[in-house]
Design a protein around this motif. Sequence first.
Motif, PDB file in Angstrom:
ATOM      1  N   THR A 156       8.033  36.926  12.503  1.00  0.00           N
ATOM      2  CA  THR A 156       6.616  36.770  12.853  1.00  0.00           C
ATOM      3  C   THR A 156       6.409  36.359  14.302  1.00  0.00           C
ATOM      4  O   THR A 156       5.276  36.232  14.749  1.00  0.00           O
ATOM      5  N   CYS A 201       5.840  29.962  -2.414  1.00  0.00           N
ATOM      6  CA  CYS A 201       5.705  31.312  -1.890  1.00  0.00           C
ATOM      7  C   CYS A 201       4.375  31.325  -1.142  1.00  0.00           C
ATOM      8  O   CYS A 201       3.386  30.764  -1.613  1.00  0.00           O
ATOM      9  N   TYR A 202       4.347  31.932   0.054  1.00  0.00           N
ATOM     10  CA  TYR A 202       3.130  31.894   0.851  1.00  0.00           C
ATOM     11  C   TYR A 202       2.863  33.233   1.511  1.00  0.00           C
ATOM     12  O   TYR A 202       3.744  34.076   1.636  1.00  0.00           O
ATOM     13  N   LEU A 203       1.625  33.440   1.926  1.00  0.00           N
ATOM     14  CA  LEU A 203       1.194  34.654   2.612  1.00  0.00           C
ATOM     15  C   LEU A 203       0.550  34.260   3.929  1.00  0.00           C
ATOM     16  O   LEU A 203      -0.380  33.452   3.958  1.00  0.00           O
ATOM     17  N   THR A 228       0.422  41.031   7.826  1.00  0.00           N
ATOM     18  CA  THR A 228       0.705  39.964   6.868  1.00  0.00           C
ATOM     19  C   THR A 228       2.201  39.772   6.717  1.00  0.00           C
ATOM     20  O   THR A 228       2.997  40.645   7.053  1.00  0.00           O
ATOM     21  N   TYR A 229       2.574  38.620   6.211  1.00  0.00           N
ATOM     22  CA  TYR A 229       3.969  38.261   5.981  1.00  0.00           C
ATOM     23  C   TYR A 229       4.028  37.390   4.738  1.00  0.00           C
ATOM     24  O   TYR A 229       3.264  36.441   4.608  1.00  0.00           O
ATOM     25  N   VAL A 230       4.922  37.710   3.822  1.00  0.00           N
ATOM     26  CA  VAL A 230       5.131  36.909   2.624  1.00  0.00           C
ATOM     27  C   VAL A 230       6.442  36.152   2.805  1.00  0.00           C
ATOM     28  O   VAL A 230       7.451  36.734   3.209  1.00  0.00           O
ATOM     29  N   GLY A 231       6.410  34.858   2.532  1.00  0.00           N
ATOM     30  CA  GLY A 231       7.595  34.039   2.705  1.00  0.00           C
ATOM     31  C   GLY A 231       7.805  33.075   1.560  1.00  0.00           C
ATOM     32  O   GLY A 231       6.979  32.951   0.654  1.00  0.00           O
ATOM     33  N   PHE A 232       8.915  32.353   1.659  1.00  0.00           N
ATOM     34  CA  PHE A 232       9.327  31.392   0.643  1.00  0.00           C
ATOM     35  C   PHE A 232       9.898  30.176   1.356  1.00  0.00           C
ATOM     36  O   PHE A 232      10.597  30.309   2.359  1.00  0.00           O
ATOM     37  N   THR A 257      -1.380  35.622   7.482  1.00  0.00           N
ATOM     38  CA  THR A 257      -2.131  36.711   8.093  1.00  0.00           C
ATOM     39  C   THR A 257      -2.289  36.387   9.566  1.00  0.00           C
ATOM     40  O   THR A 257      -2.665  35.281   9.931  1.00  0.00           O
TER      41      THR A 257
END
Length: 65
Positions: free
Chosen positions: A61, A21-23, A35-39, A25
């Motif tokens: 994004t 899981c990553y964030l 920001t965007y949260v992904g997997f 910016t």
Amino acid sequence: MAAASAAKDGADVQADPFYACYLLTSLNPDHQGNTYVGFTVNPARRIRQHNGELTMGAWRTKRWR
């Protein structure tokens, strides 16, 4: 128990699957603070998709590059 004994012997050893899981910016001054949260299961490929180096994926994004 057979799998456990095989793992101790070094035969048929399989790594556990990798999940991340990553964030992200945005560094774009016009979109500062976005920001965007992904997997992903392949971080190197996914970052290249977000940076626009690879096609397919990361469409959310794209506008913040």
